[in-house]
Design a protein around this motif. Structure first.
Motif, PDB file in Angstrom:
ATOM      1  N   ARG A  45      -9.944   1.239   3.106  1.00 42.58           N
ATOM      2  CA  ARG A  45      -9.296   2.601   2.937  1.00 42.58           C
ATOM      3  C   ARG A  45      -9.736   3.085   1.815  1.00 42.58           C
ATOM      4  O   ARG A  45      -9.455   2.186   0.603  1.00 42.58           O
ATOM      5  N   TYR A  60      -7.603  -0.497  -3.618  1.00 41.40           N
ATOM      6  CA  TYR A  60      -8.300   0.287  -2.800  1.00 41.40           C
ATOM      7  C   TYR A  60      -8.744  -0.817  -1.032  1.00 41.40           C
ATOM      8  O   TYR A  60      -9.895  -1.708  -1.363  1.00 41.40           O
ATOM      9  N   ARG A  87      -4.391   3.166  -2.643  1.00 39.49           N
ATOM     10  CA  ARG A  87      -2.726   2.474  -2.164  1.00 39.49           C
ATOM     11  C   ARG A  87      -2.570   2.139  -2.443  1.00 39.49           C
ATOM     12  O   ARG A  87      -2.139   1.416  -3.566  1.00 39.49           O
ATOM     13  N   ARG A  91      -9.002   4.799  -0.323  1.00 35.29           N
ATOM     14  CA  ARG A  91      -7.996   5.710  -1.489  1.00 35.29           C
ATOM     15  C   ARG A  91      -7.137   4.235  -1.211  1.00 35.29           C
ATOM     16  O   ARG A  91      -6.696   3.387  -0.862  1.00 35.29           O
ATOM     17  N   ILE A 130       0.752  -0.754   2.238  1.00 39.66           N
ATOM     18  CA  ILE A 130       0.835  -0.845   3.776  1.00 39.66           C
ATOM     19  C   ILE A 130       1.059  -1.210   4.764  1.00 39.66           C
ATOM     20  O   ILE A 130       1.424  -2.495   4.252  1.00 39.66           O
TER      21      ILE A 130
END
Length: 278
Positions: free
Chosen positions: A237, A219, A241, A239, A244
């Motif tokens: 973030r 995260y 990932r 969520r 990025i």
């Protein structure tokens, strides 16, 4: 003829005066590091050790690190305590306080100082002082500290020992930088699992793609800093990932890469792919 003699006499006097001044400055510095009785008992030996005295100067200033090393190597400076004691270290600089504390924090950790307490920090018009204390069995070895600081472009310009358990270091950080990975265009870097947030130097690139291993539950927490460690931006973030893409502004020098919850979420590599140069 008399005028010529007087001129020569004055010239010789000036040379002698400069030599005395030089020896006095070095002697005074030596005497700050050892007890008076130790100095008196070993005065002749010390005079031999520090001859020629010019080797212990860097320009106009005494090379304090070299002085302590010579005393230590010859058994005149003992850095060990009889029992674990509270060691107090004062660090002084004229640079950016935020940047300095970050550099010093990394340096102290790299030489094994993990558990220290900030006792005081003070900023005036010309100088920043940071004072820490810790329980230790010995005083910091100036040569070890200097070698580690050099990795960040910093130099110890003076040292004073107030007492065996209290030392002051004056540090020049005009060329200071974080001792972290410098990212270059198209050169992939893998960040291994760590208990600490990862820092990288992004001053040469335009964009950065970070790819997370499938084994991670990452995260993202990413902080942008300028060359003096002023915080510019934070990306969070909430969520998980796997990838990025980050854009680097012109004044972004460093990135701090972490997780908004816990670094235990990063069980495997984070792969950094720099894109473009600036």
């Amino acid at each position: 003829m008399v005028k010529l003699f007087l001129a020569l006499l004055l010239s010789l006097s000036a040379l002698v005066s400069d030599e005395v001044k030089e020896v006095d400055a070095l002697t005074q510095k030596i005497q700050t590091f050892i007890e008076p009785q130790v100095y008196e008992q070993n005065k002749a030996y010390i005079n031999i050790l520090f001859t020629p005295s010019s080797q212990y100067y860097l320009g106009e200033r005494v090379d304090a690190v070299k002085v302590t090393q010579t005393l230590k190597d010859n058994g005149l400076l003992n850095l060990f305590f009889k029992k674990p004691s509270e060691l107090t270290l004062h660090f002084k600089t004229s640079g950016s306080p935020l940047f300095f504390v970050k550099i010093m924090g990394d340096t102290l950790r790299n030489i094994g100082y993990y558990r220290y307490v900030t006792q005081e920090s003070n900023l005036d018009n010309t100088e920043f002082t940071w004072t820490i204390s810790l329980i230790s069995e010995y005083a910091t070895d100036p040569r070890v500290l200097q070698n580690e600081l050099a990795k960040s472009g910093c130099v110890i310009v003076d040292i004073n020992r107030e007492k065996p358990t209290e030392w002051t270091y004056v540090i020049d950080m005009r060329n200071g930088r974080l001792n972290v990975e410098l990212l270059e265009e198209d050169i992939e870097v893998k960040l291994k699992r760590s208990l600490y947030a990862k820092w990288v130097d992004v001053s040469n690139i335009k964009k950065l793609r970070i790819t997370s291993s499938p084994r991670n539950s990452w995260y993202p927490y990413i902080a942008y800093y300028d060359s003096s460690m002023h915080l510019l931006k934070v990306i969070k973030r909430d969520r998980r990932r796997s990838k990025i893409l980050l854009n680097m502004k012109e004044n972004t020098y460093y990135l701090k890469i972490s997780d908004i919850y816990t670094l235990k979420n990063i069980r495997d590599d984070l792969v950094l792919t720099p894109i473009g140069s600036r």
